[in-house]
Design a protein around this motif. Sequence first.
Motif, PDB file in Angstrom:
ATOM      1  N   ILE A 103      -5.055  35.641 -16.145  1.00  0.00           N
ATOM      2  CA  ILE A 103      -6.180  35.399 -15.228  1.00  0.00           C
ATOM      3  C   ILE A 103      -7.162  35.161 -16.500  1.00  0.00           C
ATOM      4  O   ILE A 103      -7.399  35.973 -17.170  1.00  0.00           O
ATOM      5  CB  ILE A 103      -6.381  36.582 -14.346  1.00  0.00           C
ATOM      6  CG1 ILE A 103      -5.185  36.668 -13.395  1.00  0.00           C
ATOM      7  CG2 ILE A 103      -7.673  36.286 -13.742  1.00  0.00           C
ATOM      8  CD1 ILE A 103      -5.116  38.143 -12.694  1.00  0.00           C
ATOM      9  N   THR A 104      -7.977  34.258 -16.146  1.00  0.00           N
ATOM     10  CA  THR A 104      -9.292  33.815 -16.854  1.00  0.00           C
ATOM     11  C   THR A 104     -10.512  34.507 -16.210  1.00  0.00           C
ATOM     12  O   THR A 104     -10.786  34.370 -15.271  1.00  0.00           O
ATOM     13  CB  THR A 104      -9.387  32.332 -16.876  1.00  0.00           C
ATOM     14  OG1 THR A 104      -8.233  31.739 -17.560  1.00  0.00           O
ATOM     15  CG2 THR A 104     -10.602  32.189 -18.032  1.00  0.00           C
ATOM     16  N   THR A 105     -11.059  35.552 -17.047  1.00  0.00           N
ATOM     17  CA  THR A 105     -12.258  36.198 -16.533  1.00  0.00           C
ATOM     18  C   THR A 105     -13.459  35.733 -17.542  1.00  0.00           C
ATOM     19  O   THR A 105     -13.232  35.575 -18.663  1.00  0.00           O
ATOM     20  CB  THR A 105     -12.088  37.573 -16.357  1.00  0.00           C
ATOM     21  OG1 THR A 105     -11.822  37.990 -17.653  1.00  0.00           O
ATOM     22  CG2 THR A 105     -10.755  38.040 -15.420  1.00  0.00           C
ATOM     23  N   LEU A 106     -14.574  35.811 -16.904  1.00  0.00           N
ATOM     24  CA  LEU A 106     -15.504  35.312 -17.940  1.00  0.00           C
ATOM     25  C   LEU A 106     -16.805  36.300 -17.759  1.00  0.00           C
ATOM     26  O   LEU A 106     -17.176  37.050 -16.991  1.00  0.00           O
ATOM     27  CB  LEU A 106     -16.173  33.940 -17.301  1.00  0.00           C
ATOM     28  CG  LEU A 106     -15.232  32.747 -17.024  1.00  0.00           C
ATOM     29  CD1 LEU A 106     -15.977  31.534 -16.377  1.00  0.00           C
ATOM     30  CD2 LEU A 106     -14.313  32.408 -18.388  1.00  0.00           C
ATOM     31  N   ASP A 107     -17.602  36.249 -19.128  1.00  0.00           N
ATOM     32  CA  ASP A 107     -18.666  37.240 -19.213  1.00  0.00           C
ATOM     33  C   ASP A 107     -19.903  36.153 -19.646  1.00  0.00           C
ATOM     34  O   ASP A 107     -19.737  35.111 -20.309  1.00  0.00           O
ATOM     35  CB  ASP A 107     -18.570  38.262 -20.314  1.00  0.00           C
ATOM     36  CG  ASP A 107     -17.369  38.822 -20.085  1.00  0.00           C
ATOM     37  OD1 ASP A 107     -17.157  39.481 -18.802  1.00  0.00           O
ATOM     38  OD2 ASP A 107     -16.659  39.451 -21.006  1.00  0.00           O
ATOM     39  N   ALA A 108     -21.043  36.493 -19.337  1.00  0.00           N
ATOM     40  CA  ALA A 108     -22.311  35.894 -19.537  1.00  0.00           C
ATOM     41  C   ALA A 108     -23.493  36.669 -19.666  1.00  0.00           C
ATOM     42  O   ALA A 108     -23.601  37.330 -18.645  1.00  0.00           O
ATOM     43  CB  ALA A 108     -22.526  34.375 -18.951  1.00  0.00           C
ATOM     44  N   SER A 109     -24.535  36.114 -20.390  1.00  0.00           N
ATOM     45  CA  SER A 109     -25.785  36.783 -20.279  1.00  0.00           C
ATOM     46  C   SER A 109     -26.954  35.937 -20.695  1.00  0.00           C
ATOM     47  O   SER A 109     -26.754  34.874 -21.453  1.00  0.00           O
ATOM     48  CB  SER A 109     -26.065  38.167 -21.082  1.00  0.00           C
ATOM     49  OG  SER A 109     -25.743  37.624 -22.474  1.00  0.00           O
ATOM     50  N   ILE A 110     -28.182  36.148 -20.205  1.00  0.00           N
ATOM     51  CA  ILE A 110     -29.326  35.161 -20.386  1.00  0.00           C
ATOM     52  C   ILE A 110     -30.342  36.218 -20.361  1.00  0.00           C
ATOM     53  O   ILE A 110     -30.471  37.189 -19.775  1.00  0.00           O
ATOM     54  CB  ILE A 110     -29.541  34.096 -19.413  1.00  0.00           C
ATOM     55  CG1 ILE A 110     -30.502  33.118 -19.777  1.00  0.00           C
ATOM     56  CG2 ILE A 110     -29.669  34.534 -17.849  1.00  0.00           C
ATOM     57  CD1 ILE A 110     -30.526  31.614 -18.879  1.00  0.00           C
ATOM     58  N   MET A 111     -31.490  35.676 -21.308  1.00  0.00           N
ATOM     59  CA  MET A 111     -32.513  36.808 -21.334  1.00  0.00           C
ATOM     60  C   MET A 111     -34.017  36.001 -21.812  1.00  0.00           C
ATOM     61  O   MET A 111     -33.661  34.997 -22.711  1.00  0.00           O
ATOM     62  CB  MET A 111     -32.364  38.043 -22.593  1.00  0.00           C
ATOM     63  CG  MET A 111     -33.301  38.958 -22.580  1.00  0.00           C
ATOM     64  SD  MET A 111     -32.959  40.224 -23.759  1.00  0.00           S
ATOM     65  CE  MET A 111     -34.393  41.402 -23.405  1.00  0.00           C
ATOM     66  N   LYS A 112     -35.215  36.419 -21.235  1.00  0.00           N
ATOM     67  CA  LYS A 112     -36.392  35.817 -21.761  1.00  0.00           C
ATOM     68  C   LYS A 112     -37.061  36.732 -22.589  1.00  0.00           C
ATOM     69  O   LYS A 112     -36.847  38.076 -22.768  1.00  0.00           O
ATOM     70  CB  LYS A 112     -37.267  35.497 -20.339  1.00  0.00           C
ATOM     71  CG  LYS A 112     -36.607  34.492 -19.447  1.00  0.00           C
ATOM     72  CD  LYS A 112     -37.184  34.833 -18.371  1.00  0.00           C
ATOM     73  CE  LYS A 112     -38.683  34.389 -18.250  1.00  0.00           C
ATOM     74  NZ  LYS A 112     -39.380  34.240 -16.830  1.00  0.00           N
TER      75      LYS A 112
END
Length: 326
Positions: free
Chosen positions: A96-105
């Motif tokens: 199973i493909t699982t994803l992580d991500a983040s974004i910040m100002k």
Amino acid sequence: MSQRRKFIKQSLLGSAIFIPGVSQAFTQKKQGLVNGEKPLILSTWNHGLPANEAALKKLQESGSIVDAVEAGVKDTELDLDNLSVGLQGLPDREGITTLDASIMKGDGSCGSVAFVRQVKHPISLARAVMEKTPHVMLAGEGARQFAIAEGFPIEKEILSPKATRAYEEWKKTSQYKPVINIENHDTIGMIGMDASGKLAGSCTTSGLAYKMHGRVGDSPIIGAGLYVDDEVGAATATGLGESIIRICGSFLIVELMRQGRTPQEACEEAVRRLIAKNKKDIKDIQAGFLAINKEGQIGAYAVHPGFNFAKGTTQENILIDSKSHY
């Protein structure tokens, strides 16, 4: 890698030529020692070249550095040749493909998603968490339900052809801990600064190949895979997430810059601390860091050779080999 991407890479690398009389100045510029390079985009690995191109184009269109770092890594999330970012990435042990991500100002606003399934652009979902919820992180089924509520398309859960072939080959031995390939182009981390000096960053990955189901790496963890502060600078990380989490790598780099270290000095200190915390297994661990300070200086450093990064400005977009501890 597509023919277009090969052409971009070759053309841009070909432009990095030392010209008599200006070679010293070029070297300083390439290493980030010349101040005032704004806007400036840095991203990890060679897939950073097209990602930088997309980010700079978006920055020109919208004027928003947040839009830029989101658009840049979205390009990588769609790259079918990339097996470590996006839904085409290599799966976990269960297939199973699982994803992580983040974004910040730079003002401290941030959002992330972890262990999310069936979402083509986890970076955009992370931004929605930042802008539309009181939270910083959503994970697993909760993140997927939030995506549905926000109108994100939910994709069929089917491995890409390349990932399928790799997974079937892996199952022949099913080694619990794959040997770290120090030149495996994994996570894309991107940090950027606009013409006024505002900063933002993004990070997205499908994580460690053949990980245990439920494993989360450094990419969605604010302070580990990404940290941004308009008063100081920004940093991002790539490599074995567990080793980066143990030292809060990106936050550490920004705090070292706050104390007066250059971006290069801060990245080198982060690598030294990572090595100290992982002495037993360090031969099998690759990790690399990128940093920008408010003056537009940059830093990059890795545990082992093989880490490279893309540096994009309005004048050039080039691939640079990072120095390493070993």
